[in-house]
Design a protein around this motif. Structure first.
Motif, PDB file in Angstrom:
ATOM      1  N   VAL A 247       0.847  -1.201   0.000  1.00  0.00           N
ATOM      2  CA  VAL A 247       0.000   0.000   0.000  1.00  0.00           C
ATOM      3  C   VAL A 247       0.881   1.249   0.000  1.00  0.00           C
ATOM      4  CG1 VAL A 247      -1.690   1.327   1.344  1.00  0.00           C
ATOM      5  CG2 VAL A 247      -1.989  -1.138   1.053  1.00  0.00           C
ATOM      6  N   ARG A 248       1.975   1.204   0.769  1.00  0.00           N
ATOM      7  CA  ARG A 248       2.914   2.334   0.758  1.00  0.00           C
ATOM      8  C   ARG A 248       3.437   2.581  -0.666  1.00  0.00           C
ATOM      9  NH1 ARG A 248       8.947   1.396   2.766  1.00  0.00           N
ATOM     10  NH2 ARG A 248       8.763   0.087   0.929  1.00  0.00           N
ATOM     11  N   ASP A 249       3.842   1.504  -1.337  1.00  0.00           N
ATOM     12  CA  ASP A 249       4.391   1.652  -2.692  1.00  0.00           C
ATOM     13  C   ASP A 249       3.341   2.190  -3.663  1.00  0.00           C
ATOM     14  OD1 ASP A 249       6.562   0.562  -1.482  1.00  0.00           O
ATOM     15  OD2 ASP A 249       6.505  -1.355  -2.548  1.00  0.00           O
ATOM     16  N   GLU A 250       2.123   1.722  -3.473  1.00  0.00           N
ATOM     17  CA  GLU A 250       1.033   2.163  -4.338  1.00  0.00           C
ATOM     18  C   GLU A 250       0.779   3.658  -4.126  1.00  0.00           C
ATOM     19  OE1 GLU A 250      -2.403  -0.267  -3.715  1.00  0.00           O
ATOM     20  OE2 GLU A 250      -3.449   0.509  -5.482  1.00  0.00           O
ATOM     21  N   LEU A 251       0.748   4.081  -2.873  1.00  0.00           N
ATOM     22  CA  LEU A 251       0.538   5.501  -2.565  1.00  0.00           C
ATOM     23  C   LEU A 251       1.672   6.346  -3.146  1.00  0.00           C
ATOM     24  CD1 LEU A 251      -0.610   5.070   1.139  1.00  0.00           C
ATOM     25  CD2 LEU A 251      -2.022   6.047  -0.698  1.00  0.00           C
ATOM     26  N   ALA A 252       2.920   5.866  -2.992  1.00  0.00           N
ATOM     27  CA  ALA A 252       4.068   6.607  -3.503  1.00  0.00           C
ATOM     28  C   ALA A 252       3.966   6.761  -5.023  1.00  0.00           C
ATOM     29  CB  ALA A 252       5.363   5.890  -3.113  1.00  0.00           C
ATOM     30  N   ALA A 253       3.560   5.687  -5.678  1.00  0.00           N
ATOM     31  CA  ALA A 253       3.461   5.725  -7.144  1.00  0.00           C
ATOM     32  C   ALA A 253       2.351   6.668  -7.597  1.00  0.00           C
ATOM     33  CB  ALA A 253       3.219   4.308  -7.678  1.00  0.00           C
ATOM     34  N   VAL A 254       1.216   6.580  -6.938  1.00  0.00           N
ATOM     35  CA  VAL A 254       0.069   7.391  -7.349  1.00  0.00           C
ATOM     36  C   VAL A 254       0.330   8.891  -7.127  1.00  0.00           C
ATOM     37  CG1 VAL A 254      -2.319   7.973  -6.728  1.00  0.00           C
ATOM     38  CG2 VAL A 254      -1.679   5.594  -7.109  1.00  0.00           C
ATOM     39  N   PHE A 255       0.975   9.216  -6.008  1.00  0.00           N
ATOM     40  CA  PHE A 255       1.178  10.635  -5.687  1.00  0.00           C
ATOM     41  C   PHE A 255       2.566  11.141  -6.076  1.00  0.00           C
ATOM     42  CE2 PHE A 255      -2.194   9.198  -2.767  1.00  0.00           C
ATOM     43  CZ  PHE A 255      -3.209  10.015  -3.239  1.00  0.00           C
ATOM     44  N   HIS A 256       3.311  10.300  -6.785  1.00  0.00           N
ATOM     45  CA  HIS A 256       4.628  10.690  -7.296  1.00  0.00           C
ATOM     46  C   HIS A 256       5.528  11.237  -6.197  1.00  0.00           C
ATOM     47  CE1 HIS A 256       2.842  10.007 -11.163  1.00  0.00           C
ATOM     48  NE2 HIS A 256       1.898  10.896 -10.907  1.00  0.00           N
ATOM     49  N   VAL A 257       5.600  10.503  -5.101  1.00  0.00           N
ATOM     50  CA  VAL A 257       6.532  10.867  -4.028  1.00  0.00           C
ATOM     51  C   VAL A 257       7.399   9.632  -3.749  1.00  0.00           C
ATOM     52  CG1 VAL A 257       5.039  12.599  -2.956  1.00  0.00           C
ATOM     53  CG2 VAL A 257       4.868  10.212  -2.220  1.00  0.00           C
ATOM     54  N   PRO A 258       8.578   9.844  -3.194  1.00  0.00           N
ATOM     55  CA  PRO A 258       9.414   8.674  -2.881  1.00  0.00           C
ATOM     56  C   PRO A 258       8.759   7.808  -1.811  1.00  0.00           C
ATOM     57  CG  PRO A 258      10.568  10.741  -2.371  1.00  0.00           C
ATOM     58  CD  PRO A 258       9.217  11.120  -2.824  1.00  0.00           C
ATOM     59  N   GLU A 259       9.069   6.531  -1.829  1.00  0.00           N
ATOM     60  CA  GLU A 259       8.495   5.627  -0.820  1.00  0.00           C
ATOM     61  C   GLU A 259       8.860   6.064   0.596  1.00  0.00           C
ATOM     62  OE1 GLU A 259      10.102   2.050  -2.309  1.00  0.00           O
ATOM     63  OE2 GLU A 259       8.620   1.981  -3.917  1.00  0.00           O
ATOM     64  N   THR A 260      10.019   6.717   0.721  1.00  0.00           N
ATOM     65  CA  THR A 260      10.437   7.163   2.057  1.00  0.00           C
ATOM     66  C   THR A 260       9.563   8.297   2.573  1.00  0.00           C
ATOM     67  OG1 THR A 260      12.067   8.476   0.895  1.00  0.00           O
ATOM     68  CG2 THR A 260      12.861   6.460   1.935  1.00  0.00           C
ATOM     69  N   SER A 261       8.763   8.894   1.687  1.00  0.00           N
ATOM     70  CA  SER A 261       7.871   9.975   2.123  1.00  0.00           C
ATOM     71  C   SER A 261       6.487   9.464   2.507  1.00  0.00           C
ATOM     72  CB  SER A 261       7.707  11.016   1.009  1.00  0.00           C
ATOM     73  OG  SER A 261       8.942  11.633   0.754  1.00  0.00           O
TER      74      SER A 261
END
Lengths: 718, 159
Positions: A387-401
């Motif tokens: 879910v973290r990776d999906e959120l990062a991809a959708v919102f174009h932010v690094p996974e660390t964010s």
């Protein structure tokens, strides 16, 4: 299992979501002590060779990826508190307790001093997800190894302190003692002022099951008091300051797209944020009521697309099932064709299973908060890192964010692999600039989640005059490959999975397709036993070589009193068994059927279950009894009805789930095999119930039911 | 703005301003922060939101807040007294009558309501009364065991 099984390379289970790519844990080692305070930390590092071996598509039906690199760790603090970190989530299966037991057992500390930090992408190691009954077989041994290494480290510290050899020292009761001198030091004292970290390979020796003292015992749920007082905070209970409530405008049917849209009236409402991105339309407001009012004020027209309906379902599956001779989802041994031709008795039949819903009582929910471009989401999911990776991809932010935190969740049953609500809440929160909570309604949960896939199963079979199985041809259309292989000895076999284009959004469900495949196989075995004029148990034992499966069958039969003599009209008995995910199950059922009303009641269930060494018999009993009760629904009456891309029964009033009145007398017989590594237990106990019920209904009435659910409207007159 | 509605929850008086048809559950959870009562269906079908209104178990998701004006309400948060669990809470704890425990607050509140009206229920009476509470994890036998146990410990004189 047989060589036949080992050589068979099937298609991976399509309905168990694939794992995310490999990630290293980002938190630098030096930061641990900053975060946790001084003390002793031990990391479990999977050896590369082993990791490679386990993540290469294996010759097994499941391709679940295992943790990589750092997979778990443990901290012993200056106050003696022991903290275990794992990416696994607690969803009611009781792993917070069973893992704490394991740590306490191996480290030799009271369980009260152990706390588990779970499923938080900022604090815990990467984990592919909590599914596939994998926590006990993979995470439990890892925690044993880190705890064992931490114990050795504490002994070394004490040895150095006393200037003696570590070999003679003993760790017990959260202390290291020197038997020679009688002196001792508490773990807390040994950890004080230290910043010791150690990596260990996963192969370190650990305490064997017969010597467990805290594991293997019925330890109560560690945070039980939080639940009986209502204090535990599930995702929907979070209320950060400035919180808004979100709602999403749902299309009228699956696959519908926005045709025309006007949100001017909604945007004019005070305190309301309206968001449209593509076909996503949502609103956030200080109350749910106001958010809903905003959605109601939006004028949206949707373009709908034609969809398959219930009544054409099974014909569609059969017609559209793919068959590729070289497909990995096909296995063959001997010649089925020849054996069918020369059969003493031949029996062919078709079975079907309906789409069903998980209906976890806590619906999909999320609380999302953006701060300085960083996103924090609390959500009930089985796969926080995905879910973290999906959120990062959708919102174009690094996974660390992105940080995903999973509070102990109000159940999932395989239904919470995705992050739907997290994405929706995060979208609204970003637009609002304030935290947003989004809790799906029951109707949304029934409609927009995913379902256990429907399926058609065809079996062709043959037996010799003496009841020996000679041919077994098994085709599963759409429902999946779990439990597709027969555990019985058959010289001529063909098994094939046929994938079908998706009709309703489908995904994992407790036990996956094993319930469907066992329903078909074990029902068929009952018919074959009758054809051979043999007792159902005797027929199975005749065709079985696996001693563990024989053991559960014999244990269930013994406790149930099989074969049972009928003592009244409408009474019937059935038995079924199976193997999946490293554990074995056998289920005996008594039913009472009222032929005049058609009412079918499951009166008594005896289930024997064996999953190797039992970690917590109390938690295990809860899982076994729970699986039986949940399984009653899919066996007897649960079915999603759909037409034109709409779910027709998206409420508990129209989608019947098991309730108090449906619950039979249940006896669980747990076989504790301390000589066998512990397997998971969340799924397999559900598999053999439906065929045992079906056979009991036949025994009572002479009516054979080949479709799940079997009696959604009672037993129809024939 | 709507007229203030006054009521009493767990012995404490509150005055809230909400549209009169707002479900009591939303007010308890979102306004008063009493999140022990759960949303499970919003349709009175699952019992996760059960609270006592004037001592009677009700599905708070189906109760418009305006109708509880002046009435005493007890939620799961109001059962524990001076750090001592209510006998029904203790019985659920002793029986381990939960798995994910999302239904537990509602199960406990329904059980309290049952035992107030019927201190020694038979098993069929328990099953009949609890029929409206859903547990998806299948912990029903332990809930029944907990209610039997609660009936026993409630009968015993308090030490």
């Amino acid at each position: 299992m047989s060589d036949f099984t080992e050589n068979f390379i099937p298609e991976p289970e399509r309905y168990e979501f694939r794992a995310a790519p490999i990630h290293q844990f980002e938190l630098a080692r030096r930061d641990f002590f900053k975060l946790l305070g001084a003390g002793i930390v031990v990391f479990a590092v999977a050896k590369q060779s082993r990791a490679m071996q386990e993540t290469t598509p294996s010759r097994a039906f499941h391709n679940e990826e295992l943790p990589k690199e750092i997979s778990s760790w443990l901290h012993v603090g200056e106050d003696g508190t022991v903290t275990g970190f794992t990416g696994k989530a607690e969803i009611g299966q009781n792993i917070r307790t069973s893992l704490a037991q394991t740590v306490a057992d191996e480290l030799r500390v009271p369980i009260e001093t152990v706390r588990m930090v779970m499923a938080d992408t900022a604090l815990t190691p990467f984990d592919a997800g909590t599914f596939g009954s994998r926590t006990t077989p993979t995470m439990t041994p890892q925690f044993r190894r880190v705890a064992s290494a931490a114990r050795d480290l504490l002994i070394e510290v004490a040895a150095k302190e006393w200037n003696v050899a570590p070999e003679g020292l003993v760790a017990a009761n959260a202390k290291v003692t020197d038997p020679a001198s009688g002196r001792s030091l508490r773990y807390a004292e040994l950890a004080r002022g230290k910043t010791l970290a150690q990596n260990l390979p996963v192969e370190d020796p650990v305490t064997p099951a017969p010597e467990w003292t805290i594991a293997g015992k019925p330890v109560p749920k560690v945070d039980a008091r939080e639940f009986v007082t209502g204090k535990h905070q599930y995702t929907p209970d979070f209320r950060p300051a400035g919180l808004l409530h979100g709602k999403v405008l749902r299309p009228p049917s699956f696959g519908a797209t926005l045709d025309s849209y006007d949100d001017s009236a909604a945007k004019a409402l005070p305190g309301v944020i309206v968001v449209r991105e593509g076909d996503f339309v949502g609103a956030a407001a200080p109350t749910v009521h106001e958010a809903q009012a905003a959605l109601d004020a939006i004028h949206a027209q949707w373009k709908e697309v034609p969809q398959i309906s219930n009544k054409e379902l099974f014909a569609f599956l059969k017609k559209n099932g793919e068959s590729k001779p070289d497909d990995r989802s096909r296995k063959q041994k001997g010649s089925v064709e020849e054996a069918l031709k020369n059969a003493a008795h031949r029996l062919d039949a078709t079975y079907t299973v309906a789409f069903i819903a998980h209906a976890p009582l806590e619906p999909r929910a999320a609380v999302a908060q953006w701060s300085d471009g960083k996103l924090t989401v609390w959500t009930g999911t089985q796969r926080p890192f995905a879910v973290r990776d999906e959120l990062a991809a959708v919102f174009h932010v690094p996974e660390t964010s992105v940080r995903v935190i999973v509070p102990d969740t109000g159940s999932a049953y395989g239904g919470k692999h995705t992050g739907d609500a997290a994405l929706e809440a995060a979208r609204l929160a970003r637009a609002a600039g304030r935290p947003v909570k989004l809790v799906w309604t029951r109707e949304e949960e029934f409609t927009w989640a995913y379902f256990r896939p429907a399926g058609v199963i065809e079996i062709k079979s043959a037996i010799a005059v003496d009841g020996t199985l000679t041919a077994w041809e098994f085709h599963n259309y759409n429902s999946g490959t779990s439990g597709i292989e027969t555990p019985y000895v058959v010289p001529n076999q063909q098994t094939e999975f046929h994938s079908v284009p998706q009709i309703l959004r489908s995904g994992s469900y407790r036990g996956l397709a094993a319930t469907a495949n066992h329903f078909a196989r074990e029902t068929h075995m009952d018919v074959l036993a009758r054809t051979a004029r043999m007792d159902a148990l005797e027929f199975r034992l005749k065709n079985l070589s696996d001693p563990r499966m024989r053991a559960v069958l014999e244990a269930a039969a013994k406790s149930f009193g099989w074969p049972h003599k009928k003592s009244r009209e409408g009474q019937g008995f059935g038995i079924a068994a199976g193997y999946e995910k490293g554990s074995y199950v056998a289920t005996c059922v008594e039913v009472a059927v009222d032929r005049s009303s058609g009412a079918v009641r499951v009166v008594r269930v005896v289930e024997a279950f064996e999953c190797g060494a039992i970690v917590n018999p109390d938690g295990l009993r809860n899982q076994v009894v729970g699986a039986i009760i949940q399984g009653l629904g899919g066996a007897l009456f649960e079915a999603i009805e759909f037409e034109n891309g709409r779910i027709k029964n998206p409420h508990f009033a129209s989608y019947r789930v098991p309730r108090f009145r449906d619950v039979p007398q249940i006896e669980s017989v747990l076989l504790d095999r301390k000589d066998i590594p512990s397997a998971g237990a969340g799924e397999t106990p559900i598999m053999a119930l439906a065929p045992a019920i079906g056979s009991a209904i036949f025994d009572a009435t002479g009516v054979r039911l080949n479709a799940l659910p079997m009696v959604p409207n009672g037993l129809q007159r024939t | 703005m709507a007229k203030p509605i006054e009521f009493e929850v767990n012995g404490k008086r509150y005055s809230v301003q909400y549209p009169p048809d707002t479900p009591l559950l939303s007010v308890l959870r979102d306004e008063l922060g009493l999140t022990g009562s759960k949303y499970g269906c919003g349709e009175g079908q699952c019992g996760a939101c059960t609270v006592l209104i004037s001592g009677v178990p009700k599905r708070s998701c189906m109760i418009p807040v305006s109708t509880v004006a002046g009435k005493p309400i007890t939620t799961i948060e109001g059962l524990e007294k001076d750090g001592r669990l209510h006998p029904v809470q203790q019985a659920f704890l002793d029986a381990g009558a939960f798995q994910c425990a999302y239904c537990t607050s509602g199960m406990i509140m329904s059980s309290v309501g049952l035992l107030q009206g019927n201190p020694k229920p038979t098993d069929p009476e328990i099953i009949q009364f609890m029929q409206g509470n859903i547990c998806r994890c299948g912990t029903h036998p332990r809930v029944i065991e907990a209610i039997r146990h609660a009936a026993r410990i409630t009968q015993e004189p308090r030490s």
